[in-house]
Write an enzyme that holds these catalytic residues in place. Sequence first.
Site, PDB file in Angstrom:
ATOM      1  N   SER A  57       0.836  -1.198   0.000  1.00  0.00           N
ATOM      2  CA  SER A  57       0.000   0.000   0.000  1.00  0.00           C
ATOM      3  C   SER A  57       0.875   1.255   0.000  1.00  0.00           C
ATOM      4  O   SER A  57       1.716   1.426  -0.871  1.00  0.00           O
ATOM      5  CB  SER A  57      -0.948  -0.033   1.204  1.00  0.00           C
TER       6      SER A  57
ATOM      7  N   ASP B 150       0.318  -4.139  -4.053  1.00  0.00           N
ATOM      8  CA  ASP B 150      -0.737  -3.161  -4.317  1.00  0.00           C
ATOM      9  C   ASP B 150      -0.378  -1.754  -3.808  1.00  0.00           C
ATOM     10  O   ASP B 150      -1.027  -1.234  -2.887  1.00  0.00           O
ATOM     11  CB  ASP B 150      -2.076  -3.625  -3.723  1.00  0.00           C
TER      12      ASP B 150
ATOM     13  N   HIS C 285      -7.541  -4.950  -1.372  1.00  0.00           N
ATOM     14  CA  HIS C 285      -6.227  -4.301  -1.304  1.00  0.00           C
ATOM     15  C   HIS C 285      -5.249  -5.203  -0.531  1.00  0.00           C
ATOM     16  O   HIS C 285      -4.176  -5.528  -1.032  1.00  0.00           O
ATOM     17  CB  HIS C 285      -6.432  -2.962  -0.591  1.00  0.00           C
TER      18      HIS C 285
END
Length: 243
Positions: A77, A102, A179
């Site tokens: 992230s 991600d 996610h």
Amino acid sequence: MSIASALGICSLLGAAYLYTQDCNMILVDSSQLLTGVPINTGLYFDAHPVGILLAKFIDYLIIKGLKLTDLELIGISMGGQVIGIAGAAIKSGKPAKIMAYDPAGFNHNSYPPDQRLDETDAELVIVIHTDPKVWGYNQSCGHVDFWINSNLDVQPGCTTLEAIFRGATDITDYVACSHVYSYRVGVYAIYHPTAYPALNCTSYDDYANGLCNNNDLQYVGDQVTKSAQGNYYAKAGNEVYNP
Ligand SMILES: *[C@@H]1O[C@H](CO)[C@@H](O)[C@H](O)[C@H]1NC(C)=O
Ligand SMILES: *[C@@H]1O[C@H](CO)[C@@H](O)[C@H](O)[C@H]1NC(C)=O
């Protein structure tokens, strides 16, 4: 995602690497710097302060004997954007590898390459995309970009009901399940390196329709071969690591 969740995920990823590889692992707790700096849009945090500081720390480790050829930066992230900034800011050269799970999207989706993760940030930049429509970065940004189930809006096991049945206890599993699915695929792939064959292709549909069966095959994870390059598509299901 909450910082506490991010740290928990780092520990799980860290454990997987330490269990399967002969390596040392340094976890970066960026909670104070990340929470302190809301970015101009007011929507998200700024990767720069942490990235620059991390690069300085790496330059220090290099003086102490660390070799850039042995260095892999791993981030999920916002961490995926942080390591992009860090990789580019290391004064002594480029790290051998970046592995981004991600990487964060939102404002980064419209940033120029020098303000986000891109393929110039390491000798080899590998990215796993699982949530390009909501929390994740929405374009290719590495040498190798793995797109998992990119025909789906929501990843397997990621509806609220499924998360409940799965017994997910972390808030992240409810508000950003697709996610964090990236690291769940990643951890599973670390323990099962050939679990996810991926094919170089122009779109998920072409891949799913078998139009790319003769193209370059790589397994999702950070053990890609040197010649790998481009977008790779793969399927994953509910077998992924379950925290
Ligand atoms: C990615 O997001 C940006 C910003 O929202 C948007 O302008 C762009 O069209 C998106 N690209 C793709 C491939 O979805
Ligand atoms: C993957 O596909 C892209 C676009 O078609 C191409 O440029 C690239 O060379 C391919 N990669 C490999 C390793 O064949």
